[in-house]
Design a protein around this motif. Sequence first.
Motif, short mmCIF file in Angstrom:
data_model
loop_
_atom_site.label_atom_id
_atom_site.label_comp_id
_atom_site.label_asym_id
_atom_site.label_seq_id
_atom_site.Cartn_x
_atom_site.Cartn_y
_atom_site.Cartn_z
N ARG A 8 -6.75 45.33 49.04
CA ARG A 8 -7.67 45.48 47.91
C ARG A 8 -7.50 44.38 46.88
O ARG A 8 -8.49 43.84 46.36
CB ARG A 8 -7.46 46.84 47.26
CG ARG A 8 -7.98 48.01 48.08
CD ARG A 8 -7.88 49.31 47.31
NE ARG A 8 -8.38 50.44 48.08
CZ ARG A 8 -8.43 51.68 47.63
NH1 ARG A 8 -8.01 51.96 46.40
NH2 ARG A 8 -8.89 52.65 48.39
N SER A 9 -6.27 44.06 46.54
CA SER A 9 -6.02 43.07 45.49
C SER A 9 -5.92 41.65 46.03
O SER A 9 -5.82 40.70 45.26
CB SER A 9 -4.74 43.41 44.74
OG SER A 9 -3.61 43.34 45.61
N ARG A 10 -5.92 41.49 47.37
CA ARG A 10 -5.78 40.18 48.01
C ARG A 10 -4.50 39.48 47.56
O ARG A 10 -4.47 38.28 47.29
CB ARG A 10 -6.97 39.27 47.69
CG ARG A 10 -8.32 39.86 48.02
CD ARG A 10 -8.58 39.93 49.50
NE ARG A 10 -9.98 40.17 49.80
CZ ARG A 10 -10.43 40.60 50.97
NH1 ARG A 10 -9.58 40.87 51.94
NH2 ARG A 10 -11.72 40.78 51.18
N THR A 11 -3.42 40.25 47.44
CA THR A 11 -2.15 39.67 47.00
C THR A 11 -1.09 39.82 48.09
O THR A 11 -1.09 40.80 48.84
CB THR A 11 -1.64 40.35 45.72
OG1 THR A 11 -1.50 41.75 45.93
CG2 THR A 11 -2.60 40.09 44.57
N SER A 12 -0.19 38.86 48.13
CA SER A 12 0.87 38.84 49.12
C SER A 12 2.21 38.66 48.42
O SER A 12 2.30 37.96 47.40
CB SER A 12 0.64 37.69 50.12
OG SER A 12 1.72 37.59 51.04
N PRO A 15 4.70 48.79 45.83
CA PRO A 15 4.27 47.56 46.49
C PRO A 15 5.38 46.70 47.11
O PRO A 15 5.06 45.81 47.88
CB PRO A 15 3.58 46.78 45.36
CG PRO A 15 4.29 47.24 44.12
CD PRO A 15 4.60 48.70 44.35
N TYR A 24 -8.22 35.36 53.87
CA TYR A 24 -6.94 35.02 53.23
C TYR A 24 -6.08 34.29 54.26
O TYR A 24 -6.07 34.63 55.44
CB TYR A 24 -6.20 36.28 52.76
CG TYR A 24 -4.87 35.97 52.09
CD1 TYR A 24 -4.81 35.66 50.74
CD2 TYR A 24 -3.68 35.98 52.82
CE1 TYR A 24 -3.61 35.37 50.12
CE2 TYR A 24 -2.47 35.69 52.21
CZ TYR A 24 -2.44 35.38 50.87
OH TYR A 24 -1.24 35.08 50.26
N GLU A 72 -4.41 49.97 54.25
CA GLU A 72 -4.53 49.34 52.94
C GLU A 72 -3.63 48.12 52.80
O GLU A 72 -3.83 47.30 51.90
CB GLU A 72 -4.18 50.35 51.83
CG GLU A 72 -5.17 51.50 51.68
CD GLU A 72 -6.52 51.02 51.19
OE1 GLU A 72 -6.57 50.07 50.39
OE2 GLU A 72 -7.54 51.59 51.63
N ARG A 73 -2.65 47.99 53.70
CA ARG A 73 -1.71 46.87 53.63
C ARG A 73 -1.39 46.37 55.03
O ARG A 73 -1.61 47.07 56.03
CB ARG A 73 -0.39 47.30 52.95
CG ARG A 73 -0.56 47.87 51.56
CD ARG A 73 0.76 48.45 51.05
NE ARG A 73 0.53 49.29 49.89
CZ ARG A 73 0.52 48.85 48.63
NH1 ARG A 73 0.77 47.57 48.39
NH2 ARG A 73 0.29 49.67 47.63
N TYR A 102 1.13 42.34 52.48
CA TYR A 102 -0.17 41.90 51.95
C TYR A 102 -1.01 43.13 51.59
O TYR A 102 -1.20 44.02 52.43
CB TYR A 102 -0.91 41.05 52.98
CG TYR A 102 -2.28 40.62 52.51
CD1 TYR A 102 -2.43 39.55 51.64
CD2 TYR A 102 -3.43 41.29 52.93
CE1 TYR A 102 -3.68 39.15 51.20
CE2 TYR A 102 -4.69 40.90 52.50
CZ TYR A 102 -4.80 39.82 51.63
OH TYR A 102 -6.04 39.44 51.19
N GLU A 103 -1.47 43.20 50.34
CA GLU A 103 -2.31 44.31 49.89
C GLU A 103 -3.77 43.87 49.96
O GLU A 103 -4.17 42.89 49.33
CB GLU A 103 -1.97 44.70 48.45
CG GLU A 103 -2.71 45.94 47.97
CD GLU A 103 -2.32 46.35 46.58
OE1 GLU A 103 -2.88 47.36 46.10
OE2 GLU A 103 -1.48 45.68 45.95
#
Length: 366
Positions: free
Chosen positions: A283-287, A327, A246, A267-268, A280-281
Amino acid sequence: MTDKQKQWILIGAGVLLVYIFGAAQPIPEETVLSHRWLKSLESSYPRVAEEEGPVLPFFLGNRRAGHFGYVDKDGNFTVNQSLKEHHNVYLSPTAWAEHTAIPKSIEVRNALNQPVVTIEDAFGYPMILDGRMFLINSALTSLSELDETGGVRWTYDFASYLTVIDGANGLIAAGLLNGSVEILNDQGRRIFSFEPGGSRISVIYGCAMSQDGSRIGVIAGADLQRFLLLERFAGGSGGPEYKVVYHEFLEEGFRRPVHIEFVDKDERIAFERQGGLGLYEIRSRTSLKLPLEGEIKELDSIGGDRLLFLVTAQSKFEKRLVAVRFPGTIVIEAPFKSEYTFLGRQDSRIYVGGNMTLAAFELEKK
């Protein structure tokens, strides 16, 4: 009242009872901060330690003047002293060392203020990473691991100036002025090197490694600055390799070391970015970007109970203790006045320092 009206009343009462006993849910507990103690560093003296227990290192001040030590969960100090003039101090969870700008020898003491080792003919500055003792040379171009007697086990010379460093699970991640990241194993051999690029200025400004060493978070470059996550994969004969899974362009960026931490049981990743906090999380690859007023001065390195704490500065003396619920929701903003700040965390206990005062709070469910 007609029979039809009575029927509708009975139906309504029945529906209400079904809702109360069937659909209603218990009120969820809320997490609150409960005050535990307040201590003045000027009036508190080190306690006589009868047995070793968990203590927290703290520092309030700057390089010219400061106060440092170790405190336990009940507010007892094992070390509590002022920084000597023209001295520097290095603090880790287990040991500390105070030394001159160009030390000839360095005495390392543990958190109970007991001598551990004296490093003779010191050629740099001490650092403890992943339970291991190191010296960074005064030119910031080499790293040496020391044994329990202060002797040199190995030395690694970098191709450029060292800007940021972290370590975990026998590995060292080093960010350099030339814009590269190098990974060393426990024998001091380089097993991986990477240059993020993509910015006009290539310096590495932040670097953090997960507890198992499988992931590395990097803040690289300026104009524009980037956040990158690298994950370890099985390599060939050369050993493991890390690949970028990422990356994100941030803003123009800071030209100084940037806060970055693996939190929430790895995890983050929480990191500083212009105008706020980056989260940035994995597991979900989200920021996401959480806007904040002021500059981040302190950042919680644990982020447990789905809460992350930080201290922001709105001016020289205006500060705020901020709590973020994952989150990404701000649940606490508590202003206070202090030129210097400290933030620490051990499990459910939060420690906040300002000027010459330390306070402890407990996370509780109510």
